[in-house]
Design a protein around this motif. Structure first.
Motif, mmCIF file in Angstrom:
data_model
loop_
_atom_site.group_PDB
_atom_site.id
_atom_site.type_symbol
_atom_site.label_atom_id
_atom_site.label_comp_id
_atom_site.label_asym_id
_atom_site.label_seq_id
_atom_site.Cartn_x
_atom_site.Cartn_y
_atom_site.Cartn_z
ATOM 1 N N GLU A 145 0.831 -1.204 0.000
ATOM 2 C CA GLU A 145 0.000 0.000 0.000
ATOM 3 C C GLU A 145 0.870 1.261 0.000
ATOM 4 O OE1 GLU A 145 -2.430 -0.466 3.431
ATOM 5 O OE2 GLU A 145 -3.818 -1.896 2.486
ATOM 6 N N ALA A 146 1.962 1.228 0.764
ATOM 7 C CA ALA A 146 2.864 2.381 0.807
ATOM 8 C C ALA A 146 3.541 2.599 -0.545
ATOM 9 C CB ALA A 146 3.910 2.192 1.903
ATOM 10 N N LEU A 147 3.924 1.524 -1.209
ATOM 11 C CA LEU A 147 4.520 1.643 -2.539
ATOM 12 C C LEU A 147 3.522 2.231 -3.524
ATOM 13 C CD1 LEU A 147 6.524 -1.715 -2.749
ATOM 14 C CD2 LEU A 147 7.488 0.598 -2.615
ATOM 15 N N GLU A 162 17.740 -1.774 -10.137
ATOM 16 C CA GLU A 162 16.941 -1.628 -11.348
ATOM 17 C C GLU A 162 16.164 -0.308 -11.367
ATOM 18 O OE1 GLU A 162 15.387 -5.801 -12.819
ATOM 19 O OE2 GLU A 162 14.976 -5.600 -10.654
ATOM 20 N N LEU A 163 16.232 0.443 -10.280
ATOM 21 C CA LEU A 163 15.473 1.680 -10.137
ATOM 22 C C LEU A 163 16.375 2.896 -10.304
ATOM 23 C CD1 LEU A 163 13.521 -0.420 -8.933
ATOM 24 C CD2 LEU A 163 12.978 1.234 -7.118
ATOM 25 N N SER A 164 15.790 3.987 -10.778
ATOM 26 C CA SER A 164 16.513 5.260 -10.838
ATOM 27 C C SER A 164 16.684 5.820 -9.432
ATOM 28 C CB SER A 164 15.725 6.262 -11.689
ATOM 29 O OG SER A 164 14.503 6.606 -11.045
ATOM 30 N N GLY A 165 17.494 6.874 -9.326
ATOM 31 C CA GLY A 165 17.718 7.476 -8.012
ATOM 32 C C GLY A 165 16.428 7.978 -7.382
ATOM 33 N N GLY A 166 15.592 8.635 -8.199
ATOM 34 C CA GLY A 166 14.333 9.133 -7.657
ATOM 35 C C GLY A 166 13.417 8.015 -7.196
ATOM 36 N N MET A 167 13.408 6.906 -7.937
ATOM 37 C CA MET A 167 12.573 5.769 -7.557
ATOM 38 C C MET A 167 13.099 5.110 -6.284
ATOM 39 S SD MET A 167 11.951 4.245 -11.382
ATOM 40 C CE MET A 167 10.869 2.892 -10.933
ATOM 41 N N GLN A 168 14.418 5.035 -6.149
ATOM 42 C CA GLN A 168 14.983 4.481 -4.919
ATOM 43 C C GLN A 168 14.603 5.339 -3.707
ATOM 44 O OE1 GLN A 168 19.138 3.189 -5.039
ATOM 45 N NE2 GLN A 168 19.043 3.141 -7.263
ATOM 46 N N GLN A 169 14.602 6.649 -3.891
ATOM 47 C CA GLN A 169 14.219 7.511 -2.779
ATOM 48 C C GLN A 169 12.741 7.337 -2.446
ATOM 49 O OE1 GLN A 169 15.016 8.634 -0.017
ATOM 50 N NE2 GLN A 169 16.394 10.277 -0.638
ATOM 51 N N ARG A 170 11.925 7.042 -3.448
ATOM 52 C CA ARG A 170 10.509 6.756 -3.190
ATOM 53 C C ARG A 170 10.349 5.478 -2.359
ATOM 54 N NH1 ARG A 170 6.785 9.380 -7.123
ATOM 55 N NH2 ARG A 170 8.071 10.706 -8.459
ATOM 56 N N VAL A 171 11.232 4.514 -2.587
ATOM 57 C CA VAL A 171 11.190 3.294 -1.767
ATOM 58 C C VAL A 171 11.503 3.636 -0.314
ATOM 59 C CG1 VAL A 171 12.169 1.002 -1.378
ATOM 60 C CG2 VAL A 171 11.827 1.822 -3.719
ATOM 61 N N GLY A 172 12.510 4.497 -0.121
ATOM 62 C CA GLY A 172 12.843 4.927 1.238
ATOM 63 C C GLY A 172 11.680 5.648 1.902
ATOM 64 N N LEU A 173 10.968 6.465 1.130
ATOM 65 C CA LEU A 173 9.806 7.161 1.663
ATOM 66 C C LEU A 173 8.682 6.168 1.966
ATOM 67 C CD1 LEU A 173 8.458 9.835 2.366
ATOM 68 C CD2 LEU A 173 7.857 10.104 -0.051
ATOM 69 N N ALA A 174 8.489 5.179 1.072
ATOM 70 C CA ALA A 174 7.457 4.152 1.302
ATOM 71 C C ALA A 174 7.761 3.348 2.568
ATOM 72 C CB ALA A 174 7.364 3.229 0.089
ATOM 73 N N ARG A 175 9.031 3.050 2.806
ATOM 74 C CA ARG A 175 9.426 2.314 4.008
ATOM 75 C C ARG A 175 9.045 3.090 5.264
ATOM 76 N NH1 ARG A 175 15.494 0.792 3.944
ATOM 77 N NH2 ARG A 175 15.658 3.056 3.996
ATOM 78 N N ALA A 176 9.242 4.416 5.222
ATOM 79 C CA ALA A 176 8.883 5.246 6.368
ATOM 80 C C ALA A 176 7.364 5.307 6.545
ATOM 81 C CB ALA A 176 9.453 6.653 6.196
ATOM 82 N N LEU A 177 6.636 5.394 5.433
ATOM 83 C CA LEU A 177 5.183 5.496 5.515
ATOM 84 C C LEU A 177 4.535 4.184 5.949
ATOM 85 C CD1 LEU A 177 4.435 7.573 2.284
ATOM 86 C CD2 LEU A 177 4.457 8.397 4.639
ATOM 87 N N GLN A 204 5.764 15.011 -4.875
ATOM 88 C CA GLN A 204 5.248 13.775 -4.299
ATOM 89 C C GLN A 204 5.010 13.930 -2.798
ATOM 90 O OE1 GLN A 204 5.328 10.199 -5.940
ATOM 91 N NE2 GLN A 204 3.800 10.147 -4.331
ATOM 92 N N LEU A 205 5.965 14.547 -2.116
ATOM 93 C CA LEU A 205 5.833 14.728 -0.671
ATOM 94 C C LEU A 205 4.641 15.624 -0.340
ATOM 95 C CD1 LEU A 205 6.971 14.221 2.157
ATOM 96 C CD2 LEU A 205 8.416 16.244 1.856
ATOM 97 N N LEU A 206 4.484 16.723 -1.076
ATOM 98 C CA LEU A 206 3.370 17.631 -0.818
ATOM 99 C C LEU A 206 2.031 16.964 -1.089
ATOM 100 C CD1 LEU A 206 4.849 20.928 -2.323
ATOM 101 C CD2 LEU A 206 4.475 20.415 0.097
ATOM 102 N N GLU A 207 1.984 16.147 -2.144
ATOM 103 C CA GLU A 207 0.746 15.440 -2.456
ATOM 104 C C GLU A 207 0.412 14.415 -1.372
ATOM 105 O OE1 GLU A 207 -2.700 14.652 -4.275
ATOM 106 O OE2 GLU A 207 -1.290 16.225 -4.870
ATOM 107 N N LEU A 208 1.423 13.683 -0.920
ATOM 108 C CA LEU A 208 1.199 12.722 0.161
ATOM 109 C C LEU A 208 0.762 13.427 1.446
ATOM 110 C CD1 LEU A 208 4.237 10.313 -0.350
ATOM 111 C CD2 LEU A 208 1.818 9.731 -0.613
ATOM 112 N N GLN A 209 1.347 14.584 1.698
ATOM 113 C CA GLN A 209 1.016 15.311 2.919
ATOM 114 C C GLN A 209 -0.444 15.763 2.926
ATOM 115 O OE1 GLN A 209 2.367 15.316 5.580
ATOM 116 N NE2 GLN A 209 2.069 17.168 6.761
ATOM 117 N N LYS A 210 -0.970 16.113 1.762
ATOM 118 C CA LYS A 210 -2.383 16.493 1.683
ATOM 119 C C LYS A 210 -3.289 15.350 2.123
ATOM 120 C CE LYS A 210 -2.012 19.818 -2.133
ATOM 121 N NZ LYS A 210 -2.390 20.088 -3.547
ATOM 122 N N ARG A 211 -2.865 14.128 1.809
ATOM 123 C CA ARG A 211 -3.691 12.960 2.097
ATOM 124 C C ARG A 211 -3.449 12.391 3.492
ATOM 125 N NH1 ARG A 211 -2.651 9.094 -2.981
ATOM 126 N NH2 ARG A 211 -4.139 7.800 -1.819
#
Length: 427
Positions: A145-147, A162-177, A204-211
């Motif tokens: 769900e976090a992903l 296999e992921l770009s730098g931005g995608m890897q950082q999204r994984v780190g954010l998903a892990r926190a969420l 992405q962060l601002l959009e997640l924060q709204k929700r």
């Protein structure tokens, strides 16, 4: 109650740290301590973070911001001071209780992703839940769900390389969420990314924060990033917080020359809002004057102008009679080229202000009239070095020369005759 509260935090590295704190409290500076082989990383830092707020700590390398962040979750013990989290004193907890708080209620997103290369994207996102002891099926569901929230729903079985730098950082954010922590600590989380990817992650962060309405402490050295993300911002220098306030506060009223030097290159049109620079409703409402009253510039309309002949209104400062002025809030809203919420960035007002001489209406949460932004007000607010008391949000009257210059800039966008200069010459 504040979610997070820091009280007079000090962090000193080196010999006799307690004595160093006493010297700092007595007025010693950082350089004096350094000469004795002691480093004061954080000096008397106090602030509060409200639930659902993004609190940004901004400063150059060596300012103490990352040390401050690590004291907030107990990775570093303060030399002096307290950290209260939902009223609980984290600095008084034992190691076991502190680890429990960190694993269940506080998550951290690092600068360099910190992903396990031998684990899949899903397994990386679920790692915090694994530490908590959550059963495998449950943690994989929550990690999935976090992903999805972070836009990585189709990458669960992939490997980090296999992921770009931005995608890897999204994984780190998903892990926190995925842990559903009450507090997210983000330490330069986007600074290793390319500029375009970095902006995408901010979006992405601002959009997640709204929700999700998480409470976030975000560390950065980039003032534009701080201005874009922060509900409140603390500016640090040499271990001290030198200014604390909203982006608009810092931009319009810098506390000292150090802060002022930072804001020189900030895009004011993306930070300042319509609500910050609007003129109050009272300045545009009132009863009309008798027909034939003097024009607002103090001179009658020039013969043959569109205003006199009934032709279309021209852009620029116009010779209109007071009888043409709106009387009610409904009149102002009807005449306005646009009606925008108070939180609208000034960058979005250029088009409406350039296309009409009427002011843009600013509305409140109920859709009523809260104020107006004239083109003169808009360009005065965007001028570099606007002084407190004459800049945004003060209700001060703009000087005729400033209004004429604002009209000239607007006329340049529309191709209209710069009438404002003539009126200033006649005034």
């Amino acid at each position: 109650m504040s979610r997070l509260h820091a009280e007079h935090l000090y962090k000193v590295f080196g010999r006799r740290p307690d004595e160093a704190v006493r010297r700092l409290e007595a007025g010693a500076d950082r350089d004096e301590l350094r000469a004795d082989g002691t480093t004061a990383a954080v000096i008397d830092a106090s602030f509060s973070v409200e639930p659902g707020q993004i609190f940004v700590v901004m400063g150059l390398s060596g300012s103490g911001k990352s040390t401050l962040l690590r004291m907030l979750n107990g990775l570093l013990e303060p030399t002096s001071g307290r950290v209260l989290f939902d009223g609980q004193d984290l600095t008084a907890l034992g190691d076991r209780d502190l680890r429990r708080v960190r694993s269940h209620r506080i998550s951290m997103v690092f600068q360099h992703f910190a992903l396990f290369p031998h684990r899949s994207v899903l397994e990386n996102a679920a790692y915090g839940l694994e530490v908590q002891g959550v059963p495998r099926a449950e943690r994989e569901r929550r990690a999935g769900e976090a992903l999805e929230l972070c836009g990585l729903g189709g990458w669960a079985k992939s490997w980090p390389d296999e992921l770009s730098g931005g995608m890897q950082q999204r994984v780190g954010l998903a892990r926190a969420l995925a842990t559903d922590a009450d507090l997210l600590l983000m330490d330069e989380s986007f600074s290793a990314l390319d500029p375009l990817i970095r902006r995408d992650m901010q979006d992405q962060l601002l959009e997640l924060q709204k929700r999700l309405k998480k409470t976030i402490v975000f560390i950065t050295h980039d003032l534009n990033e701080a201005m874009r993300l922060g509900d409140r911002i603390a500016v640090m220098r040499d271990g001290r917080i030198v200014q604390l306030g909203s982006a608009e506060d810092i931009l319009v009223r810098p506390a000292n020359d150090y802060v002022a030097s930072f804001i020189q290159d900030v895009d004011r049109s993306r930070v300042l809002t319509a609500g910050a620079v609007m003129e109050p409703v009272e300045t545009v409402l009132g009863t009309p004057a008798e027909p034939g009253a003097p024009a607002e510039s103090g001179a009658p309309a020039e013969p043959g102008t569109p205003a006199e002949s009934g032709g279309p209104a021209r852009s620029g400062r116009q010779a209109r009679t007071a009888a043409d002025q709106p009387r009610t809030a409904a009149d102002v809203l009807a005449a306005a080229p646009a009606a925008v919420p108070a939180a609208t960035p000034l960058a979005e007002l250029f088009g409406p202000c350039a296309g009409s001489a009427a002011p843009v209406a600013v509305t409140d949460e109920a859709g009523g009239l809260a104020g107006v932004v004239t083109r003169a007000r808009l360009f005065a607010a965007l001028a570099d070095g606007a002084a407190p008391g004459t800049g945004p949000g003060t209700g001060a009257t703009t000087a005729p020369e400033a209004e004429a210059e604002a009209d000239a800039q607007a006329d340049a966008q529309t191709g209209a005759e710069p009438a404002g200069r003539k009126e200033v010459a006649r005034a």
